[in-house]
Structure formats: structure tokens, C-alpha cells
Scaffold this motif. Structure first.
Motif, PDB file in Angstrom:
ATOM      1  N   VAL A 141       0.724  -1.243   0.524  1.00 26.91           N
ATOM      2  CA  VAL A 141       0.270   0.112   0.239  1.00 26.91           C
ATOM      3  C   VAL A 141       1.208   1.246  -0.319  1.00 26.91           C
ATOM      4  O   VAL A 141       0.360   2.321  -0.153  1.00 26.91           O
ATOM      5  CB  VAL A 141      -0.891   0.060   0.945  1.00 26.91           C
ATOM      6  CG1 VAL A 141      -1.834  -1.354   1.360  1.00 26.91           C
ATOM      7  CG2 VAL A 141      -0.803   0.171   3.103  1.00 26.91           C
ATOM      8  N   VAL A 142       2.050   1.017  -0.730  1.00 26.82           N
ATOM      9  CA  VAL A 142       3.347   2.032   0.030  1.00 26.82           C
ATOM     10  C   VAL A 142       3.811   2.566  -1.215  1.00 26.82           C
ATOM     11  O   VAL A 142       4.642   1.275  -1.502  1.00 26.82           O
ATOM     12  CB  VAL A 142       3.747   2.402   1.222  1.00 26.82           C
ATOM     13  CG1 VAL A 142       4.467   3.122   1.503  1.00 26.82           C
ATOM     14  CG2 VAL A 142       3.068   2.253   2.634  1.00 26.82           C
ATOM     15  N   PHE A 143       4.199   3.531  -1.352  1.00 30.64           N
ATOM     16  CA  PHE A 143       4.884   3.860  -2.841  1.00 30.64           C
ATOM     17  C   PHE A 143       5.375   4.839  -2.384  1.00 30.64           C
ATOM     18  O   PHE A 143       5.735   5.327  -1.792  1.00 30.64           O
ATOM     19  CB  PHE A 143       4.314   4.290  -4.001  1.00 30.64           C
ATOM     20  CG  PHE A 143       2.916   3.555  -4.230  1.00 30.64           C
ATOM     21  CD1 PHE A 143       3.707   2.270  -5.423  1.00 30.64           C
ATOM     22  CD2 PHE A 143       1.943   3.493  -4.508  1.00 30.64           C
ATOM     23  CE1 PHE A 143       2.514   1.728  -6.284  1.00 30.64           C
ATOM     24  CE2 PHE A 143       0.874   2.973  -5.298  1.00 30.64           C
ATOM     25  CZ  PHE A 143       0.946   1.925  -5.897  1.00 30.64           C
ATOM     26  N   GLU A 144       7.082   4.517  -2.634  1.00 33.52           N
ATOM     27  CA  GLU A 144       8.317   5.633  -2.732  1.00 33.52           C
ATOM     28  C   GLU A 144       7.892   6.618  -3.594  1.00 33.52           C
ATOM     29  O   GLU A 144       8.251   5.840  -5.010  1.00 33.52           O
ATOM     30  CB  GLU A 144       9.829   5.203  -2.701  1.00 33.52           C
ATOM     31  CG  GLU A 144      10.645   5.739  -1.846  1.00 33.52           C
ATOM     32  CD  GLU A 144      11.478   5.297  -2.599  1.00 33.52           C
ATOM     33  OE1 GLU A 144      13.112   6.288  -2.657  1.00 33.52           O
ATOM     34  OE2 GLU A 144      12.250   4.010  -1.434  1.00 33.52           O
ATOM     35  N   VAL A 145       8.071   7.898  -3.167  1.00 34.11           N
ATOM     36  CA  VAL A 145       7.604   9.204  -3.802  1.00 34.11           C
ATOM     37  C   VAL A 145       8.940  10.038  -4.066  1.00 34.11           C
ATOM     38  O   VAL A 145       9.444  10.158  -3.348  1.00 34.11           O
ATOM     39  CB  VAL A 145       5.930   9.369  -4.232  1.00 34.11           C
ATOM     40  CG1 VAL A 145       5.075   8.945  -4.756  1.00 34.11           C
ATOM     41  CG2 VAL A 145       6.399   9.974  -2.929  1.00 34.11           C
ATOM     42  N   TYR A 146       9.544  10.961  -5.215  1.00 33.16           N
ATOM     43  CA  TYR A 146       9.860  12.057  -5.674  1.00 33.16           C
ATOM     44  C   TYR A 146       9.624  13.086  -6.115  1.00 33.16           C
ATOM     45  O   TYR A 146       9.690  13.032  -7.139  1.00 33.16           O
ATOM     46  CB  TYR A 146      11.329  11.354  -6.275  1.00 33.16           C
ATOM     47  CG  TYR A 146      12.679  11.721  -6.255  1.00 33.16           C
ATOM     48  CD1 TYR A 146      12.883  13.371  -5.452  1.00 33.16           C
ATOM     49  CD2 TYR A 146      13.840  11.961  -6.814  1.00 33.16           C
ATOM     50  CE1 TYR A 146      14.060  13.893  -5.118  1.00 33.16           C
ATOM     51  CE2 TYR A 146      15.210  12.751  -6.950  1.00 33.16           C
ATOM     52  CZ  TYR A 146      15.519  13.266  -6.170  1.00 33.16           C
ATOM     53  OH  TYR A 146      16.607  14.354  -5.960  1.00 33.16           O
ATOM     54  N   PRO A 147       9.483  13.535  -5.147  1.00 33.14           N
ATOM     55  CA  PRO A 147       8.169  15.099  -5.996  1.00 33.14           C
ATOM     56  C   PRO A 147       9.638  15.858  -7.475  1.00 33.14           C
ATOM     57  O   PRO A 147       9.021  15.884  -7.944  1.00 33.14           O
ATOM     58  CB  PRO A 147       8.104  15.887  -4.973  1.00 33.14           C
ATOM     59  CG  PRO A 147       8.059  14.806  -4.195  1.00 33.14           C
ATOM     60  CD  PRO A 147       8.910  14.017  -3.611  1.00 33.14           C
ATOM     61  N   ALA A 148      10.592  15.949  -7.084  1.00 33.60           N
ATOM     62  CA  ALA A 148      11.368  16.857  -8.021  1.00 33.60           C
ATOM     63  C   ALA A 148      11.351  15.888  -9.122  1.00 33.60           C
ATOM     64  O   ALA A 148      11.819  16.569 -10.013  1.00 33.60           O
ATOM     65  CB  ALA A 148      12.671  17.029  -7.188  1.00 33.60           C
TER      66      ALA A 148
END
Length: 247
Positions: A141-148
Motif C-alpha cells: 500500500v506504500v510507494f516511494e515517491v520523489y517530487p522533484a
């Protein structure tokens, strides 16, 4: 559906949290800065999917080195040059992000991003004890994200918008996001996002999370799946956010 974005800081007072609701239309249900461990656990439990802006794990070679060094069994490397250190500092997903975008993520082994990563390790353990699937490869249920990096993929401003001194850049980015996502109801939270980059990154994190759920992000390859389970995987979106009507 509820998509939560967490811009995780080491301290609760600087942690941004955003909730995007999709029920035919798309709207920001909540955006706030300030999230205790209890707040974040509750947010993940309530969401359908959550995106966390923090490394979910450490490079496997780094973990092996620390374990061997602690035991006094580390084999002497042929060289301690930059190439050797780079393998210890960068995860597989970090290298993939650089290959695709030219952006180099902060090293969880050698940079201050390790402090919020340590906080996430504790939160992951707490969530796991509650029976929540927090697999680091995004299969739970979790994703690692990187906004930049996501902003770069969307051809939006991805530098020069953080910190009090960069309020004009943040305002410009918020305007770009509004133009890029005309179907998103900001529900009055745009001003907060202009004031505080933690809030803005949390909103972007929630939008990336939705993209990952919709299958619009690049998953780990079969070759990288096993290492992603240990190190984490940054989910990079396509060239534009997906409107609700395109589902």
C-alpha cells in the motif's frame, strides 16, 4: 478512493501530509504541515495508497558493508576510489532515476536524508506490526515517491522552490500545477502550498501515488524486483498527470 502523500521530515513539525480524494472528480481533502508518528500511521491506515517522499531502504552493498565492518570480517577492497564509494552510496533506484531524468537523488547512506529515512524505518515497523503490507517495492500500500523527479517528468519547475527564500518559485510552481491539473480541486489549499514547500511536496506526492496506482509509473523490472524489496523503488510518472475521465 483516498491517496495520501507524505513529505517526511525527521521532525513532526516539518512533515507535510496531503489527502487526495477521487470519487469521479479529484479534490484535495486535506493538506497540513505537522504530522506525528501516530498521525502518519493513521493516515496510511485510512488511505487506499500512500506515497512517501523518503528513501524506504538503504543500498544493499552498504548494508552488507556495515554488517561486515561491525563483525570485523570486511574483506579489503581493491580500491576505495569514488566508484567503490558510489556503489555504497546509491541504490539501484537512485541510478535508474538519474538515468531517466539526469537528477541524482540524495544518498541515504551519506546525506542528511538518512534522518527522515530512519524515522520511516520505525514507522514501517509499526505499520508492519499492525498487519499492513508496506513492501518497499510498491507491491503493498506504500510507494516511494520523489517530487522533484516527478515534476521533471511533467516538464514543470523542479528546482528553486524550497525554503522561505524561494517563495516566488513556489508560487510559480503552484500556478504551473494548477494549469497542468485543471481537473484538480485545490479546495483552498493552494495558499498553504505557496507558503510551505512541505505542503506542496506532499500534494505532489499524493498525485504521484495516484499515478502509480493507475499504472502510469515505471515499476521495477523483473531484474530489479528483488533488490527493490530491500532498497525501495522510486515511482516515476509519465509525461503528464492522468485526468479522472481517462481512467
Amino acid at each position: 478512493m483516498l491517496f495520501v502523500g507524505i513529505d517526511l521530515a525527521a521532525e513532526a513539525r516539518r512533515t507535510g501530509v496531503a489527502v487526495v480524494r477521487e470519487d469521479g472528480a479529484l479534490s484535495l481533502e486535506q493538506v497540513r504541515v505537522g504530522g506525528s508518528d501516530e498521525d502518519l500511521v493513521a493516515a496510511v491506515e485510512a488511505a487506499d495508497r500512500t506515497g512517501v517522499d523518503v528513501p524506504l531502504g538503504w543500498p544493499a552493498p552498504f548494508v552488507d558493508l556495515v554488517r561486515a565492518h561491525a563483525a570485523g570480517t570486511l574483506s579489503a577492497p581493491a580500491s576505495t576510489d569514488s566508484a567503490w564509494r558510489r556503489d555504497l552510496a546509491m541504490r539501484t533506484t537512485d541510478r535508474e532515476v538519474h538515468r531517466r531524468t539526469g537528477i541524482t537523488p540524495l544518498s541515504v547512506s551519506t546525506d542528511r536524508i538518512a534522518y527522515p529515512a530512519l524515522r520511516w524505518a520505525g514507522l514501517e515497523a509499526r505499520l508492519r506490526e499492525r498487519g499492513i503490507d508496506v513492501a518497499r517495492d510498491g507491491s503493498g500500500v506504500v510507494f516511494e515517491v520523489y517530487p522533484a523527479a516527478a515534476l521533471h517528468c511533467w516538464s514543470l519547475t523542479h528546482r528553486g522552490y524550497k525554503g522561505a527564500q524561494n517563495a516566488p518559485g513556489r508560487s510559480a510552481l503552484a500556478a504551473e500545477l494548477v494549469e497542468k491539473t485543471p481537473w484538480l480541486d485545490w479546495n483552498g489549499y493552494r495558499d498553504l502550498c505557496v507558503r510551505d514547500d512541505n505542503a506542496l511536496d506532499a500534494v505532489v506526492a499524493a498525485l504521484i501515488t495516484r499515478e502509480a496506482f493507475l499504472g502510469s509509473c515505471e515499476p521495477p523490472t523483473d531484474e530489479n524486483r528483488e533488490v527493490a524489496r530491500q532498497e525501495g523503488w522510486i515511482w516515476l510518472p509519465g509525461t503528464s498527470p492522468t485526468p479522472p475521465t481517462m481512467r
